[in-house]
Each structure stands twice: as structure tokens, then as C-alpha cells.
Design a protein around this motif. Sequence first.
Motif, PDB file in Angstrom:
ATOM      1  N   TYR A 117      71.415  56.801  28.253  1.00  0.00           N
ATOM      2  CA  TYR A 117      71.344  58.005  29.079  1.00  0.00           C
ATOM      3  C   TYR A 117      71.743  57.678  30.505  1.00  0.00           C
ATOM      4  N   GLY A 118      72.634  58.449  31.085  1.00  0.00           N
ATOM      5  CA  GLY A 118      73.007  58.260  32.472  1.00  0.00           C
ATOM      6  C   GLY A 118      74.252  57.416  32.650  1.00  0.00           C
ATOM      7  N   ASN A 119      74.600  57.163  33.919  1.00  0.00           N
ATOM      8  CA  ASN A 119      75.799  56.389  34.219  1.00  0.00           C
ATOM      9  C   ASN A 119      75.523  54.890  34.127  1.00  0.00           C
ATOM     10  N   ARG A 120      76.491  54.087  34.503  1.00  0.00           N
ATOM     11  CA  ARG A 120      76.381  52.631  34.368  1.00  0.00           C
ATOM     12  C   ARG A 120      75.165  52.071  35.117  1.00  0.00           C
ATOM     13  N   VAL A 121      74.923  52.542  36.324  1.00  0.00           N
ATOM     14  CA  VAL A 121      73.810  52.042  37.128  1.00  0.00           C
ATOM     15  C   VAL A 121      72.477  52.440  36.500  1.00  0.00           C
ATOM     16  N   VAL A 122      72.379  53.688  36.081  1.00  0.00           N
ATOM     17  CA  VAL A 122      71.149  54.172  35.448  1.00  0.00           C
ATOM     18  C   VAL A 122      70.869  53.397  34.167  1.00  0.00           C
ATOM     19  N   ARG A 123      71.882  53.158  33.369  1.00  0.00           N
ATOM     20  CA  ARG A 123      71.694  52.415  32.111  1.00  0.00           C
ATOM     21  C   ARG A 123      71.206  50.992  32.372  1.00  0.00           C
ATOM     22  N   LYS A 158      73.705  43.311  36.325  1.00  0.00           N
ATOM     23  CA  LYS A 158      75.156  43.466  36.482  1.00  0.00           C
ATOM     24  C   LYS A 158      75.513  44.702  37.314  1.00  0.00           C
ATOM     25  N   ILE A 159      74.689  44.933  38.324  1.00  0.00           N
ATOM     26  CA  ILE A 159      75.013  45.955  39.319  1.00  0.00           C
ATOM     27  C   ILE A 159      74.868  45.319  40.693  1.00  0.00           C
ATOM     28  N   ARG A 160      75.274  46.043  41.742  1.00  0.00           N
ATOM     29  CA  ARG A 160      75.234  45.514  43.088  1.00  0.00           C
ATOM     30  C   ARG A 160      74.267  46.326  43.948  1.00  0.00           C
ATOM     31  N   GLU A 161      73.779  45.711  44.999  1.00  0.00           N
ATOM     32  CA  GLU A 161      72.922  46.431  45.942  1.00  0.00           C
ATOM     33  C   GLU A 161      73.669  47.625  46.520  1.00  0.00           C
ATOM     34  N   GLU A 162      74.995  47.479  46.683  1.00  0.00           N
ATOM     35  CA  GLU A 162      75.816  48.565  47.220  1.00  0.00           C
ATOM     36  C   GLU A 162      75.852  49.778  46.301  1.00  0.00           C
ATOM     37  N   ASP A 163      75.605  49.579  45.001  1.00  0.00           N
ATOM     38  CA  ASP A 163      75.600  50.697  44.054  1.00  0.00           C
ATOM     39  C   ASP A 163      74.440  51.654  44.313  1.00  0.00           C
TER      40      ASP A 163
END
Length: 384
Positions: free
Chosen positions: A55-61, A365-370
Motif C-alpha cells: 500500500y502506498g508509494n515507494r517511501v510508504v512501502r 533503501k530510502i533517503r532522509e531527503e525523501d
Amino acid sequence: MDENEYDVLVVGGGIAGTGIAAHLAPSCRVAVLEMEEQPGLHSTGRSAALFVAGYGNRVVRALTLASRKFFFSPDPRFCEGALVNKRKIMIIGRAEKREAFEQFVAHELPAGNLEWISAEVALELCPVLHLDGLIGAVLDVDAADIEVHALQHGYIRQLKSHGGQLFVNARVEGATFDQAAGRWDVETPLGVFRAPILVNAAGAWADEVAAKAGVKPIGIEPRRRTAALVDVPEGLDSKDWPMVLDADESFYMKPDAGLLLISPADETLSEPEDVQPDELDVAIAADRLQQLTGIEVRRIKSKWAGLRSFVGDRSPVVGFATENPGFFWLAAQGGYGIQTAPALSSLAAKLVLKLPVHDEFEAMKIREEDLSPARLYQPAEQVR
């Protein structure tokens, strides 16, 4: 130290505010300012929350996946019972919406822990479905209902056990930063609260709180979602039915305490308010239920609406404001605030305390900038 002086003030007593406060409390003196007479009255308390990895986009997942262990193997000191109960989710395909279903299958089936099932198997799982026009379904067997009450009250217990405080009827009327003292002075009906760090976890009201503090808004979009409870046809037991979702996300239904929860999955722009269910949306949900199953709604047992707050890229906003010292955003969780709460609240608390977070971001596998509010003020061509 003044009795109303803290290290961190958290505005908002929903899942975001109580979650971050619970994580902060062992390290500093923290207070939650909730504008209503009880915490979690709006979005948190009105959520049909599920744990859905896809559910949700890459960051949410990524945040959802990082929260899984907390939900499925909770620390017994946090809560006495389970935080989740298994609930399959079935995304159905119908002939008149074949294109939407085929697009969903092509995009989601290879990427997620999902399986394709035939129309006949779908009917076995949910016997009220119309077989005519049903071309198949996709099944998520790893989803679960989230016990929202248990989750939030676990956070509140954790907060209070470490000396943190929760104030209700504490609506923010104004907030100013005292440069000389290096702190925020927050005016409420209960008096002035002071702290060097102010966490804005006010949900749909986040931009309003920012405005009262003289902080540039991030463009919060509160969107109304309507839901209702209706009767299950006599003689049927819906307890083990999956949640059923149309492939184009125009309707869903799920068992709820012997009834059926139905929603048109609406996302209507709204003002930040104690939002009420729209009669037309309730009627649309009832009509779509009948189209899908043949169930004729003779009475609405109860109905309600909640606000899901987004920014443009549909990722949460977490981090310090770039131009305002000590002002921290924890907002725009959208419809994903419950299922991402364990990972997001822990991460947010570390950012507030300026603790190392590289390993957490690397693992997800995400960044603080996300997540950073700074991304919302960059020219579009600079946002990756």
C-alpha cells in the motif's frame, strides 16, 4: 524549571504525536498538546487500519515493511494482546473494469507477495460476490487488521511510564520563538507551554499550526474518506471473509464485528475540521456494494468520515523546518499513518534528538531527503 517548561512539545495527540512522544520520553522531558478532549479523535480513531505491505508509494512501502516486526511480534511490555489480526485482501477484476485490473496485475503481481486466483476461488473466499463478470482476483495473504486502540494506548502508556505528559483541550492559539531564550512559547487555553523544540504532528491542522508559529506551510491537503457499517445477509458469517477492493480503488468492503464496513474510497478535498460523512458518498458505497454482491442495503448501522492528509508526492513530511529553529514537521501521513507508525515514530524521534539515522535509512533503501520538508520548497527540476 517551570512546570510548563519541557525539552520537546508535541502538537497533536493522534498516532503520530503519541508515537513520537513515546520514543522521546525516555531521553527528555516531553509533553503532548491535544486540541480535543481525548487523543486520536479524528483520523486515528476513524481509521479502518490494515497492515498492507504493498500500500502506498515507494517511501510508504519501505516504512511499512520496517514496521512489520513491531506489529507481528510486539514487545509484551508494550501491549497485553496482539496488535494485528490476519485478514486477507482480495483485489477483484470485473469485465467492465478489465483494463484497470490488468494494469494492477502487471504492476503489482511481480513486485509483491501476491497471488492470482480464479473467479471461482474468489467466490469461495467471499460467497456474496457476483460470479457474472468476475474475471479473477489477486490475493494478499500477508495483510492484517491493525488494533488501532491497542497501538495508540500502548504509546500513551509508554509515554507516561517515562514521565511524559498528555494534555487535552490544549489547542494551540499561538506560538512564538524567543530568540534570547532559545525556545518556543506556545499559547493554549491551559496556559503557555515552553520548549526549545516544537513538533508539529497536528494532522489535517498541521499547516494551521505552522501559520500560528510563523512557519511556511508545506501544502497539506486534507481529504475526506467516508465509511459506513451495514448488515451481512442473514445466515452468513463474514468473520473470515477477506477485505475486497475493486481494482480501480473505487470501492472496498471488509468484515467488522459481524457487520460489513463499506466505503467508496473517496478522497474529497476538505478543510481541516471535524469532518462528517457525506450522504451522497454513503449512497454511492451502498450502490457499489449492490453492484458487486447483490446485497441491498436496507439500513445504515452507522456512518462516519475521516481526514487523510497528503502533500503532493504522497510521502510523509518528517524533519526540521529549514528557516525556523526547533520547529519539526511530522505530518502528511495520508492513509498510511497507522501502518507506518512504528518505523516512522522511531525514526522521527531520532531526528529530533539528532541521533545517527544513516543505518535506518540504508536498511529501508530510502533517503532522509525523501521525507525532509526541504524537498517541498525546491524547484520541481531539482527534486529527484
